[in-house]
Design a protein around this motif. Structure first.
Motif, PDB file in Angstrom:
ATOM      1  N   TYR A  73       0.824  -1.209   0.000  1.00 43.91           N
ATOM      2  CA  TYR A  73       0.000   0.000   0.000  1.00 43.91           C
ATOM      3  C   TYR A  73       0.860   1.261   0.000  1.00 43.91           C
ATOM      4  O   TYR A  73       0.445   2.297  -0.526  1.00 43.91           O
ATOM      5  CB  TYR A  73      -0.938   0.003   1.204  1.00 43.91           C
TER       6      TYR A  73
ATOM      7  N   THR B 161       1.224   3.199  -3.246  1.00 42.55           N
ATOM      8  CA  THR B 161       0.125   3.985  -3.806  1.00 42.55           C
ATOM      9  C   THR B 161       0.246   5.471  -3.484  1.00 42.55           C
ATOM     10  O   THR B 161      -0.480   6.286  -4.061  1.00 42.55           O
ATOM     11  CB  THR B 161      -1.229   3.487  -3.271  1.00 42.55           C
TER      12      THR B 161
ATOM     13  N   THR C  79      -6.937   3.018  -3.484  1.00 38.18           N
ATOM     14  CA  THR C  79      -5.515   3.016  -3.831  1.00 38.18           C
ATOM     15  C   THR C  79      -5.134   4.134  -4.798  1.00 38.18           C
ATOM     16  O   THR C  79      -4.000   4.171  -5.284  1.00 38.18           O
ATOM     17  CB  THR C  79      -5.121   1.668  -4.441  1.00 38.18           C
TER      18      THR C  79
ATOM     19  N   GLY D 287      -3.312   2.647  -8.041  1.00 37.62           N
ATOM     20  CA  GLY D 287      -4.072   1.410  -7.967  1.00 37.62           C
ATOM     21  C   GLY D 287      -4.948   1.190  -9.183  1.00 37.62           C
ATOM     22  O   GLY D 287      -5.054   0.062  -9.683  1.00 37.62           O
TER      23      GLY D 287
END
Length: 381
Positions: A166, A169, A199, A203
């Motif tokens: 994560y 992102t 995201t 993402g």
């Protein structure tokens, strides 16, 4: 004749100069700046399963009859790197030992702690009171890593999550802005908080428009996170007891709008669907080549290595802390081999996620699962 000799001499001089130029260019190629341990081996039949290699830690799990006071691990490093002490140096691993890896260019160093364990079980009770903060992207952000403490009062093992992925992102900066973090309002002090997050542009470009908060026993393979996200969750740790039930407390609030991920990475609202969490444990046999489970097979009905599962039935909203006790259900024809149990051939994973379809990048942004006071009840030996 003189002209011909001069021509030959010129050709010789040209090729000589060219060879010097090529060698000079080769010498000027930058040296490797990586300083990582790629693999570890022990001579003889000592290892019980594949080594676990983390960013700054290596765990070697040996068979119960192996003496750990005089082991000589052999390391494969990134090209050109060196290690101190040298690969193959005998050392006493009653206590963890440190190794320093230096990059080929000499500019970078990384210290690894190498720990040798026998077939010990993971803890049986988790309160999520302990976290260490990990910095990512050169200090641009940081996230929580939950860990458990051993009998010596020091960190024994860490929980895994997809927080490292994560970070890419650029949607989070501090631990509480990541999908998995430590909260203050637990059932017993602190707790684990799992939140489904968007995201952003990154993402959507890679077809992964949301990320569910998750936490599990195992390892997150960052190198595989974008290409094969389901396989990046390597679940399981040695377990030498027979589990009976998975117990604990949770609260759950689904996000406002459930969405499914489209092929081009967009979130498509599903008005008739409400998000649900998931919470389960899997007891399985660890065999060579299949020493952990991942998102592709962790609950597969045709997975021959799975022995028993404990899966929560009610996955709907709960405003208050809610107790649960889930029995382990053995699959048809499956029993526990006492010898395999003694020799560390079984593993266990426990997983929590804020969106049960999060591994397919579907769910509701804002869905929040809080967990605390988790315990595993086992049979008496």
């Amino acid at each position: 004749m003189l002209s011909l000799n001069l021509t030959k001499k010129c050709q010789v001089a040209f090729f000589f100069a060219l060879s010097i130029l090529v060698q000079s260019c080769i010498k000027k190629e930058p040296l490797n700046a990586e300083c990582d341990i790629v693999s570890v081996t022990l001579s003889g039949d000592k290892l019980n399963r594949e080594p676990q290699i983390f960013n700054d830690k290596v765990i070697l799990i040996v068979k119960n009859d192996v003496s750990v006071s005089n082991l000589a691990p052999e390391f494969t490093l990134t090209p050109g790197a060196t290690i101190s002490p040298e690969s193959g140096t005998p050392r006493n691993f009653i206590l963890p030992q440190q190794y320093v890896v230096t990059s080929q260019d000499g500019e970078w160093k990384k210290t690894y702690t190498v720990e040798v364990r026998r077939n010990n079980s993971v803890n049986l009770y988790y309160e999520f009171e302990n976290v260490r903060i990990v910095s990512a992207l050169g200090g641009a952000c940081s996230y929580d890593v939950f860990f458990e403490v051993g009998t010596n009062g020091k960190e024994d093992w860490s929980w895994a999550s997809a927080n490292p992925a994560y970070a890419l992102t650029l949607q989070a900066s501090v631990p509480s802005s990541f999908p998995t973090y430590q909260g203050d309002a637990g059932k017993f002090g602190k707790c684990a908080v799992l939140v489904t997050k968007g995201t952003g542009d990154f993402g959507q470009r890679v077809g992964k428009p949301l990320a569910a908060g998750n936490l599990y026993i195992g390892k997150f393979d960052m190198t595989n996170a974008l290409k094969n996200p389901l396989e990046s969750t390597q679940m399981g740790a040695p377990f030498n007891k027979i589990p009976v039930s998975l117990n604990g407390f949770y609260k759950y609030t689904p996000g406002a709008e459930y969405c499914a991920a489209s092929e081009n990475g967009e979130l498509i609202p599903q008005p008739d669907k409400v998000d649900e969490f998931n919470l389960y444990a899997v007891f399985f046999e660890s065999v060579k080549g299949s020493e952990w489970l991942d998102g592709t097979n962790v609950l597969s009905l045709d997975n021959p290595n799975i022995v028993a599962t404990a899966i929560i039935d009610d996955k709907t909203a709960k405003e208050d802390w809610t107790a649960f006790s889930i029995p382990f259900v053995f699959r048809e024809g499956k029993t526990v081999d006492p010898e395999k149990l003694r020799n560390g051939k079984y593993s266990l994973t426990v997983l929590f996620t804020s969106s049960k379809d999060g591994d397919y990048f579907s769910g509701a942004i804002g869905s929040t699962l809080m967990i605390d006071g988790i315990s595993i009840v086992c049979q008496d030996k």
